[in-house]
Design a protein around this motif. Structure first.
Motif, short mmCIF file in Angstrom:
data_model
loop_
_atom_site.label_atom_id
_atom_site.label_comp_id
_atom_site.label_asym_id
_atom_site.label_seq_id
_atom_site.Cartn_x
_atom_site.Cartn_y
_atom_site.Cartn_z
N MET A 138 0.82 -1.20 0.00
CA MET A 138 0.00 0.00 0.00
C MET A 138 0.86 1.27 0.00
N PRO A 139 0.32 2.37 -0.55
CA PRO A 139 1.08 3.62 -0.57
C PRO A 139 1.40 4.12 0.84
N GLU A 140 2.48 4.83 0.94
CA GLU A 140 2.86 5.38 2.24
C GLU A 140 1.79 6.30 2.79
N ALA A 141 1.09 7.02 1.91
CA ALA A 141 0.04 7.94 2.35
C ALA A 141 -1.11 7.21 3.04
N ARG A 142 -1.25 5.92 2.79
CA ARG A 142 -2.31 5.13 3.40
C ARG A 142 -1.79 4.24 4.53
N GLY A 143 -0.55 4.46 4.95
CA GLY A 143 -0.02 3.70 6.06
C GLY A 143 0.79 2.49 5.66
N GLY A 144 1.08 2.36 4.36
CA GLY A 144 1.86 1.22 3.89
C GLY A 144 3.30 1.60 3.61
N MET A 170 -6.98 -5.34 -1.32
CA MET A 170 -6.43 -4.00 -1.10
C MET A 170 -5.82 -3.45 -2.38
N ARG A 171 -5.05 -4.28 -3.05
CA ARG A 171 -4.39 -3.86 -4.28
C ARG A 171 -5.42 -3.47 -5.34
N CYS A 172 -6.47 -4.31 -5.45
CA CYS A 172 -7.53 -4.04 -6.43
C CYS A 172 -8.26 -2.73 -6.13
N LEU A 173 -8.61 -2.52 -4.86
CA LEU A 173 -9.33 -1.30 -4.49
C LEU A 173 -8.45 -0.06 -4.69
N GLU A 174 -7.19 -0.17 -4.37
CA GLU A 174 -6.28 0.97 -4.57
C GLU A 174 -6.21 1.35 -6.04
N MET A 175 -6.31 0.37 -6.94
CA MET A 175 -6.18 0.63 -8.37
C MET A 175 -7.49 1.04 -9.03
N THR A 176 -8.65 0.66 -8.45
CA THR A 176 -9.90 0.84 -9.18
C THR A 176 -10.95 1.69 -8.46
N ALA A 177 -10.86 1.83 -7.16
CA ALA A 177 -11.93 2.50 -6.40
C ALA A 177 -11.82 4.02 -6.50
N THR A 178 -12.95 4.68 -6.28
CA THR A 178 -12.94 6.14 -6.17
C THR A 178 -12.34 6.51 -4.81
N GLU A 179 -12.02 7.79 -4.65
CA GLU A 179 -11.44 8.21 -3.38
C GLU A 179 -12.40 7.99 -2.22
N ASP A 180 -13.69 8.22 -2.45
CA ASP A 180 -14.66 7.98 -1.38
C ASP A 180 -14.74 6.49 -1.07
N GLN A 181 -14.73 5.65 -2.09
CA GLN A 181 -14.75 4.20 -1.86
C GLN A 181 -13.50 3.74 -1.12
N LYS A 182 -12.36 4.32 -1.46
CA LYS A 182 -11.12 3.95 -0.76
C LYS A 182 -11.22 4.31 0.72
N ARG A 183 -11.80 5.46 1.00
CA ARG A 183 -11.93 5.88 2.40
C ARG A 183 -12.83 4.91 3.17
N ARG A 184 -13.93 4.48 2.56
CA ARG A 184 -14.91 3.66 3.28
C ARG A 184 -14.60 2.17 3.23
N TRP A 185 -14.05 1.69 2.12
CA TRP A 185 -13.91 0.26 1.91
C TRP A 185 -12.48 -0.25 1.99
#
Length: 401
Positions: free
Chosen positions: A62-68, A103-118
């Motif tokens: 995961m990206p560093e901005a998301r704690g990875g 996680m990888r799939c959501l990081e690549m395909t989700a909207t920013e709101d979806q990333k925040r919630r899911w």
């Protein structure tokens, strides 16, 4: 293709190896560390995760901005291999299936709101997740064109009816990615599927059973699910209507390769146990390690593990270049799945009754290894993929560049 370890991964690996040795490996010998399905207890896992996060060794994908850690695929290859020196390792660093691929799939395909919630709750470790695609006959398994679970649109909501099974992690998952048919035409098209997100608390679906198997299980096992009117808001649709097949390709390619990365760690651990045993065990006037037959076995497996590492690293490098690396991932998965089984089978043979017993983790790895030739596409399916590429490309199948 330069596979020299980056400065970043070179600095991480010694710390990672020490953490595994000191914080995780000792847990394997304590029966109290295990849940009822032979994995690390979730509360214990979460305690180790907290220490891994504090040590800067958490969520490598995961990206560093998301704690990875924000590692490349090539860097992840080295990291994941080292985590699975312990059977508990990947889960403790939050890089175990199915959460890793989700996680990888959501990081690549989700909207920013979806990333925040899911997505973020999975990264943070407050929820587990699952990917619901596979169905019993006559539904879709390796062939997504056969998927029958349907999503029907009613205004701003979708209503789901259908049947899934062998869904990894479902028994403990709170967040789900669901693949369903939105094109009512049952013929095979490229735009017939759509991906959705739903939460375990939503009505209209149920877990029929947790399916018993050879085990040991990932957290949440593999489950059979039934959908009888689950309603999903259109805002919880992933990508566009008809993009479900594309999403599965985005998810499954890297997920197959991270399986290989982890399996190489288990193969190396198997040989580590065998090597330690044959170097001390004596019989008929010789240590086992001095016998040519034993040395040949160890050499063969070391050879196969190194081939698997090169195939895996090549595929990781291709993914880092933006390539789908379908040939490379399939080749790695075929070879590494076979190698894992060969490595642990050899280790058990060299350790004799001790290897067959529960005095080591070899019997655990042996049972786990049998699934490697099935999960994320059976080996035969991947060989068919390679055959199709060869039929299309001929000698260009092996082209440079």
């Amino acid at each position: 293709m330069d596979f020299t370890a980056s400065d970043r991964i070179s600095a991480l690996l010694p710390r990672l190896r020490q953490f595994v040795a000191e914080e995780i490996l000792p847990l394997e010998a304590d029966p109290a560390s295990y849940d009822g399905h032979e994995n690390i207890r979730l509360d214990l896992r979460d305690a180790v995760r907290a220490r891994a996060r504090a040590a800067g060794l958490y969520a490598p994908q995961m990206p560093e901005a998301r704690g990875g850690l924000g590692l490349t695929m090539a860097e992840q290859a080295a990291f994941y291999e080292e985590t699975n020196r312990s059977i508990f390792g990947p889960s403790c660093f939050n890089c175990a299936a199915p959460d890793d691929g989700n996680m990888r799939c959501l990081e690549m395909t989700a909207t920013e709101d979806q990333k925040r919630r899911w997505l973020q709750p999975i990264i943070d470790g407050t929820v587990n997740s699952s990917f619901a695609m596979t169905e019993p006959h006559p539904g879709g398994g390796s062939d997504p064109g056969m998927i029958r679970t349907r999503a029907e649109r009613h205004g701003s909501r979708w209503r789901i009816h259908g049947h899934k099974w062998f869904i990894s992690g479902a028994a403990v998952a709170r967040h789900f990615i669901l693949i369903a048919r939105t094109d009512p035409d049952m013929g095979e098209t490229r735009r017939h599927l759509t991906a959705f997100l739903f939460h375990a608390d939503q009505p209209g679906w149920r877990i029929v059973r947790r399916i018993g198997n050879l085990g040991p299980d990932e957290h949440g096992g593999v489950c059979e699910l039934e959908f009888d009117g689950l309603e999903i808001d259109d805002g919880d649709r992933l990508m566009q209507v008809g993009d479900g097949l594309r999403l599965t390709q985005i998810r499954l390619g890297p997920a197959r390769l991270t399986h290989c990365m982890r399996w190489l760690g288990l193969a190396k651990r198997s040989m580590e146990i065998a090597k330690a045993y044959v170097e001390t065990r004596e019989g008929f006037g010789l240590r086992l390690s001095e016998r040519e037959s034993v040395r040949i076995k160890l050499g063969e497996v070391a050879h196969d593990i190194q081939i698997g590492r090169l195939l895996t690293m090549h595929a990781a490098w291709k993914l880092d270049q933006g390539d789908l690396a379908r040939k490379e991932v399939s080749s790695a998965k075929i070879h590494v799945a076979d190698t894992l089984h060969k490595a642990v089978d050899t280790a058990i043979q060299l350790c004799g009754a001790r290897g067959y017993s529960t005095d080591t983790v070899l019997e655990w790895i042996y049972r786990y290894a049998r699934a490697a030739r099935l999960v994320d596409g059976a080996s035969e399916v991947h060989k068919m993929v390679l055959a199709r590429f060869y039929e299309k490309e001929g000698s260009d199948y092996w082209r440079w560049g």
